[in-house]
Write a protein that holds these residues in place. Structure first.
Motif, mmCIF file in Angstrom:
data_model
loop_
_atom_site.group_PDB
_atom_site.id
_atom_site.type_symbol
_atom_site.label_atom_id
_atom_site.label_comp_id
_atom_site.label_asym_id
_atom_site.label_seq_id
_atom_site.Cartn_x
_atom_site.Cartn_y
_atom_site.Cartn_z
ATOM 1 N N ALA A 1 -18.774 7.140 -6.482
ATOM 2 C CA ALA A 1 -17.511 7.411 -7.152
ATOM 3 C C ALA A 1 -16.497 7.935 -6.153
ATOM 4 O O ALA A 1 -16.846 8.520 -5.122
ATOM 5 N N GLY A 2 -15.229 7.715 -6.457
ATOM 6 C CA GLY A 2 -14.180 8.215 -5.578
ATOM 7 C C GLY A 2 -12.934 7.377 -5.721
ATOM 8 O O GLY A 2 -12.903 6.357 -6.415
ATOM 9 N N THR A 3 -11.862 7.809 -5.066
ATOM 10 C CA THR A 3 -10.605 7.069 -5.036
ATOM 11 C C THR A 3 -10.474 6.409 -3.679
ATOM 12 O O THR A 3 -10.493 7.090 -2.638
ATOM 13 N N TYR A 4 -10.317 5.098 -3.680
ATOM 14 C CA TYR A 4 -10.279 4.318 -2.447
ATOM 15 C C TYR A 4 -8.860 3.754 -2.307
ATOM 16 O O TYR A 4 -8.502 2.733 -2.887
ATOM 17 N N THR A 5 -8.070 4.486 -1.524
ATOM 18 C CA THR A 5 -6.645 4.183 -1.406
ATOM 19 C C THR A 5 -6.422 2.897 -0.624
ATOM 20 O O THR A 5 -6.966 2.708 0.472
ATOM 21 N N ASN A 6 -5.603 1.992 -1.197
ATOM 22 C CA ASN A 6 -5.234 0.721 -0.555
ATOM 23 C C ASN A 6 -6.453 -0.025 -0.033
ATOM 24 O O ASN A 6 -6.420 -0.627 1.036
ATOM 25 N N SER A 7 -7.524 0.011 -0.807
ATOM 26 C CA SER A 7 -8.759 -0.633 -0.365
ATOM 27 C C SER A 7 -8.802 -2.119 -0.695
ATOM 28 O O SER A 7 -9.400 -2.904 0.026
ATOM 29 N N ILE A 8 -8.164 -2.519 -1.797
ATOM 30 C CA ILE A 8 -8.147 -3.923 -2.209
ATOM 31 C C ILE A 8 -7.021 -4.625 -1.469
ATOM 32 O O ILE A 8 -5.858 -4.222 -1.560
#
Length: 685
Positions: A279-286
């Motif tokens: 779990a987590g926030t993945y900034t500008n990952s996509i």
């Protein structure tokens, strides 16, 4: 007495002396009286001349002119006559009554109108001139152009007869879509759409219009949605990208997707994201990429509802009064990690624990304390067993995890070592790390491993040592995930693609999809077998041809080193990875060996200006793979009898597999047909 004016003919005869002497005065007097009527008027004589009026005359093209013909006798007396009218030198047509209609061709037509009566005739000259402006034609129309682009419009004026008429045009835009200058140069606006009859040119009361369709310009931005997105661990999320030009108009795009900052994985063609277990926030990952233009999105991965709490290490053996750090891990019903903040307690004795941190301190009494350390989250809890000994526990084993593990070259992997006594109780250790069988390097204190640049499997190489006890893990080092020089897109699932038709004689097997567009003819499949899906000029086949064209152009545009020019038959040669080219055809008689040099991602591109003709085989060595071999063929390819061919054939026109030829790859023809003989097979690489 006879009037000398009204009896001109007779007077003339009287003046002729020989006539008078011959007949005498009396006879002449009778003749004179017979030549005049009782009123003294002379009768006209025979027609001797004819005059057409008007002459000359000027008539506009398509206009009319009434002509008249007047006859005279020898003395100029008007003679009533009926003329026959004709046009003898062009310029128009004339009726039996003398009404002339000018033709469409301007010019002077000398003596063209003719009136005839008996043997007497007369002519008139006609000049045909261009008439006034009657119509305007405007080109091009309809017109399609990108926003911001320019187009020169050209008006042509004509008279009623179709002759070109020079005029001074006045330009305007009446229904939007752009602007136009005094010279007729149109500049498309920034809004896409169909603008009917919008460009107008006029002169006087005459005008013409042209319709304009403005389309999106060059790609300027990519917008990925949803952004941000939230999905559960192992859940899926479909991402969509919209391309826009500088004016904000939508541009059709086929992106390549990737995950650049973790959080999960994504299908590089479809944009379907699958969340990972962390779990987590993945900034500008996509990331969506089209020709170097990038769009990004942030994804937050959330865990499911807490279903269990696990406490580690357990069981653990420790000396009286010693300390041990315990850890609690929460998981959802699917086994995914869920972030928790447990409350720690000791429920069966053996020592004390910090309620917030989980740091346990053994008591002064030795013994086995089952499930005594407890971590509680809401109604859920997990436990660990502690054995307290009077003397230090004896280390018996060390277990290194993960084991085995696969690591890409030049990337890192964190290893962990767990020590246990003979009873399986965990013992706190501080191991020394080392590499004993190659594959990379490791930090001796932390256990952080860094893979080397050589691929291979290195057995029991990552080693943790405490005293005389060791544990090890096996590492497989691989090259980075392949990055193909070309993206086949929706063409990739096809063993065969054709522009017109696919034919198989008998005994053939295509272990893949087959697509045809814009044609839809497929014959011989019954005797031959297709294991995949048939797309006959449907939306999938149409998009496949678009992606095939893009891939073909990409391959054709790759730079070819001068040293890689193909000057002879490739049979009997060995080629390293690279781009090879010829402006003519490629021939392979015998065996062509492709050497990957130990790199499974080694790519081979062969550019043929015209044809590909084979009477031999392809052999791949040292990691070379058929999926990374591309044959870009400028016309047609023929895989000869019993050839064992490998790689992706992208041909402009057609592809033929002769009897017993096999293809481990794809036969993708853009404009023509794909034809199979007897006992052919095509298998995707």
């Amino acid at each position: 007495m006879i009037s000398p004016i009204r009896c001109r003919r007779v007077s003339a005869l009287h003046r002729r002396a020989p006539f008078a002497r011959l007949f005498g005065a009396v006879a002449l007097s009778g003749l004179l009286l017979g030549a005049c009527d009782v009123h003294g008027v002379t009768d006209p004589g025979s027609l001797t001349t004819m005059v057409i009026a008007p002459n000359p005359v000027t008539v506009v093209a398509g206009g009319t002119q009434q002509f008249t013909a007047v006859g005279h006798d020898f003395d100029g007396v008007t003679v009533t006559t009926t003329a026959t009218w004709t046009v003898v030198s062009g310029g128009g047509t004339i009726t039996s009554g003398g009404l002339f209609t000018a033709g469409a061709t301007p010019g002077t037509f000398a003596n063209t109108v003719k009136a005839t009566s008996g043997s007497i005739s007369a002519t008139a000259t006609v000049t045909v001139t261009i008439g006034p402006l009657a119509s305007i034609t405007l080109t091009p129309s309809p017109l399609s152009l990108p926003v911001g682009a320019t187009q020169q419009f050209v008006p042509v004026g004509k008279d009623a007869a179709g002759n070109v008429v020079a005029f001074s045009p006045t330009w305007s835009v009446v229904a939007g879509g752009g602007t136009i200058g005094a010279s007729g140069l149109f500049t498309a606006g920034q809004v896409t759409g169909v603008f009917a009859n919008t460009v107008m040119v006029s002169s006087g009361g005459i005008s013409a219009t042209a319709s304009v369709t403005t389309t999106a310009g060059a790609l300027a931005t990519l917008v990925v949605t949803p952004n941000p997105a939230t999905t559960a661990i192992n859940g899926t999320q479909q991402f969509v990208v919209v391309g826009r030009d500088a004016g904000g108009n939508t541009v059709a795009v086929t992106p390549t997707w990737s995950v650049v900052a973790g959080g999960g994985s994504i299908n590089l063609n479809t944009g379907l994201f699958t969340a990972g277990s962390a779990a987590g926030t993945y900034t500008n990952s996509i990331r969506a990429n089209v020709g170097g233009i990038v769009g990004l999105a942030t994804v937050t991965v959330t865990g499911g509802s807490l279903a269990s709490v696990t406490v580690t290490p357990t069981p653990v053996s420790m000396q009286v009064n010693a300390a041990q750090q315990f850890t609690a891990i929460g998981r959802d019903a699917g086994g995914n990690v869920v972030a928790i903040t447990p409350v720690w307690s000791v429920v069966n004795g053996g020592g004390t624990i910090n309620a917030g941190t989980g740091l346990f301190t053994a008591g002064a009494v030795a013994g086995a304390f089952a499930n005594t350390v407890r971590a509680t989250v809401g109604a859920l809890s997990g436990n660990a067993t502690v054995t307290v000994t009077a003397s230090a526990p004896v280390l018996a084993t060390i277990t290194v995890t993960p084991n085995p593990v696969s690591v890409q070259v030049a990337t890192g992997q964190q290893f962990t070592a767990v020590g246990k006594d003979a009873g399986g109780n965990v013992i706190a250790i501080t191991p020394v790390w080392s590499i004993v069988n190659g594959g990379g390097t490791i930090n001796s204190a932390s256990g952080l491993f860094t893979a080397g640049n050589a691929a291979g499997t290195f057995v029991n190489t990552a080693t943790a040592t405490s005293g005389a006890i060791s544990g090890a893990a096996t590492v497989t080092v691989t090259f980075a995930a392949p990055t193909s020089v070309v993206n086949l897109g929706t063409a990739a699932p096809n063993g065969i693609m054709a522009g017109t038709a696919v034919t198989c004689i008998t005994g053939g097997t295509i272990a893949a999809d087959v697509s045809i567009s814009p044609g839809n003819t497929i014959t011989g499949f019954g005797p031959c077998v297709i294991t995949g899906v048939r797309h006959l000029n449907d939306a999938v086949a149409q998009q496949g041809q678009i992606d095939l064209t893009t891939a073909y152009n990409t391959l054709a545009g790759l730079p070819c080193p001068p040293g890689n020019a193909i000057v002879a038959n490739l049979g009997g040669t060995t080629k390293a990875a690279g781009v090879y080219c010829t402006a003519s055809g490629i021939s392979v008689s015998g065996t062509l060996t492709l050497d990957g040099g130990g790199d499974p991602n080694a790519t081979f591109v062969f550019q043929a200006g015209s044809s590909l003709t084979t009477a031999g085989n392809i052999v791949l060595i040292n990691g070379a793979q058929a999926r990374n071999v591309f044959w870009q063929v400028g016309s047609s390819a023929t895989i000869g009898t019993a050839s064992q061919w490998q790689g992706n054939i992208l041909a402009l026109t057609s592809i033929t597999l002769v009897d017993n030829a096999t293809l481990f790859g794809r036969a993708l023809a853009r404009n023509g047909a794909v034809t199979l003989g007897t006992n052919n097979s095509i298998t995707l690489p």
